[in-house]
Design a protein around this motif. Sequence first.
Motif, PDB file in Angstrom:
ATOM      1  N   ILE A  70       2.855   6.098  -2.850  1.00  0.00           N
ATOM      2  CA  ILE A  70       3.963   6.863  -3.427  1.00  0.00           C
ATOM      3  C   ILE A  70       3.837   6.923  -4.952  1.00  0.00           C
ATOM      4  O   ILE A  70       4.033   7.983  -5.554  1.00  0.00           O
ATOM      5  CB  ILE A  70       5.310   6.240  -2.999  1.00  0.00           C
ATOM      6  CG1 ILE A  70       5.500   6.469  -1.504  1.00  0.00           C
ATOM      7  CG2 ILE A  70       6.468   6.852  -3.770  1.00  0.00           C
ATOM      8  CD1 ILE A  70       6.518   5.551  -0.881  1.00  0.00           C
ATOM      9  N   ALA A  71       3.497   5.799  -5.564  1.00  0.00           N
ATOM     10  CA  ALA A  71       3.295   5.798  -7.020  1.00  0.00           C
ATOM     11  C   ALA A  71       2.195   6.789  -7.383  1.00  0.00           C
ATOM     12  O   ALA A  71       2.327   7.576  -8.323  1.00  0.00           O
ATOM     13  CB  ALA A  71       2.936   4.388  -7.504  1.00  0.00           C
ATOM     14  N   ALA A 111       0.828  -1.214   0.000  1.00  0.00           N
ATOM     15  CA  ALA A 111       0.000   0.000   0.000  1.00  0.00           C
ATOM     16  C   ALA A 111       0.857   1.256   0.000  1.00  0.00           C
ATOM     17  O   ALA A 111       0.532   2.246  -0.669  1.00  0.00           O
ATOM     18  CB  ALA A 111      -0.931  -0.001   1.218  1.00  0.00           C
ATOM     19  N   GLN A 112       1.964   1.228   0.732  1.00  0.00           N
ATOM     20  CA  GLN A 112       2.798   2.425   0.764  1.00  0.00           C
ATOM     21  C   GLN A 112       3.433   2.658  -0.609  1.00  0.00           C
ATOM     22  O   GLN A 112       3.532   3.805  -1.056  1.00  0.00           O
ATOM     23  CB  GLN A 112       3.844   2.332   1.880  1.00  0.00           C
ATOM     24  CG  GLN A 112       4.645   3.612   2.108  1.00  0.00           C
ATOM     25  CD  GLN A 112       3.783   4.837   2.419  1.00  0.00           C
ATOM     26  OE1 GLN A 112       2.570   4.753   2.656  1.00  0.00           O
ATOM     27  NE2 GLN A 112       4.379   6.009   2.374  1.00  0.00           N
ATOM     28  N   ASN A 113       3.831   1.591  -1.283  1.00  0.00           N
ATOM     29  CA  ASN A 113       4.290   1.756  -2.660  1.00  0.00           C
ATOM     30  C   ASN A 113       3.179   2.363  -3.528  1.00  0.00           C
ATOM     31  O   ASN A 113       3.438   3.234  -4.357  1.00  0.00           O
ATOM     32  CB  ASN A 113       4.704   0.399  -3.253  1.00  0.00           C
ATOM     33  CG  ASN A 113       6.213   0.193  -3.233  1.00  0.00           C
ATOM     34  OD1 ASN A 113       6.902   0.840  -2.445  1.00  0.00           O
ATOM     35  ND2 ASN A 113       6.710  -0.695  -4.065  1.00  0.00           N
TER      36      ASN A 113
END
Lengths: 243, 243
Positions: free
Chosen positions: A121-122, A116-118
């Motif tokens: 950020i994406a 989810a953090q990726n």
Amino acid sequence: MNQVIDLLKNHRSIRKFKPETVSIEKVHAIIEAAGWAATSNFIQAYTVIHVKNKKTRKQIADLAGPQPWVETSPLFLVFCADLKRAQTACLYENKEMVSGYTEQFIISTVDVALAAQNAMIAAESLGLGGVYIGGIRNDPETVCKLLKIPDHVYPTFGMCLGYPDENQEQKPRLPVSMVLNDEYYQESNTDLEKYNAICKAYYQNRSNSSREDTWTHQISVMMTSPARPHMKAFLKKRGFEFK
Amino acid sequence: MNQVIDLLKNHRSIRKFKPETVSIEKVHAIIEAAGWAATSNFIQAYTVIHVKNKKTRKQIADLAGPQPWVETSPLFLVFCADLKRAQTACLYENKEMVSGYTEQFIISTVDVALAAQNAMIAAESLGLGGVYIGGIRNDPETVCKLLKIPDHVYPTFGMCLGYPDENQEQKPRLPVSMVLNDEYYQESNTDLEKYNAICKAYYQNRSNSSREDTWTHQISVMMTSPARPHMKAFLKKRGFEFK
């Protein structure tokens, strides 16, 4: 320091969005980027549900707060910790999954959070903004019913995304001195008063809903009442048994 | 699609590092970037321990596998889910923290994972590479003793970082079609055989330790034996009681 770090340091929660939709190409790019996060032993124990149905979103918005942006954001994703796919892998190999271990709960919860953090950020790198919705855990049973989520899967949090239509100030974070410890755990609270003062100024001066508050006060309110006490029974019913 | 997404999509675990050290400025930049991740109700429930002592690192390297890169990597960080700082905030406000809820465990575990993923991305943007070390949960008691980790804190995973001295192939991830569901949970295994074939080719062709394996086989091996069955008792002793 560089563009990526600048992007990370520019994060703020966005709850008000322009009406512009997020193209399906961008949704796919976000989810593909999510997939490249690290994963425990390659298990990739997460699933993302893209919820478009307005009635469903209204119901989730209500149970999560209400948090109307769950209904109104151009894109709403529900991130689930998922051990069912692992179960399918076992069945495919004619084996039976051993389930219910606390460790498996950790593995799947960490996996979904890293992915989810990726995704966040994406999304931010594409000019989007958003906010995590932990509030779906207010009533995870209903979320499961609405989204047909089976056993061995639990909805960990939602994520609203879209093109920002607000310019929120950033909530000041704990200083590195309080978060990074040398060699062993050392609670370093020398900067706590200073941090409280910084947070107080932030809450007083912010353009949206200014109020009197400090970090210790806010956390003490949160941490002195039972935290979603239904979670254990809910998770147990779903196959996450904490053994 | 853009530089940030390219960076995310370029991730691979790095376990072999050049001897070059990571400057303390970079360590601070990485931890500051970690802090900008989203956090549940602003609690920021994590602490990072920077372990330099070689003897300590050797002990952790051994219990984690052995995973010798825990000893040899230029930088080794232990990411802890931390509710003790929240307890301190309560004490500061003359209140007593209510502890032991499953939900609090989720909050702190998600918080530390989001922060860690920001740290990994910040590090990669600085030309570093690294690997998460879930293996510290093989013997979390000893890790706590070595790092003087108190109650209400648990070492969630480690992270080795440094300048890469290997050029690992990327492990192919689940296709978006298997991870992203429309409207509600729908296990989509139509691409499972194809994915198994892709993973099989990856394991056959990779330059380091090639082997015969598929995704379902690897996961079925992992998920048919008890998963770190000591975790529940360990966490309970530490104040994470799953109530």
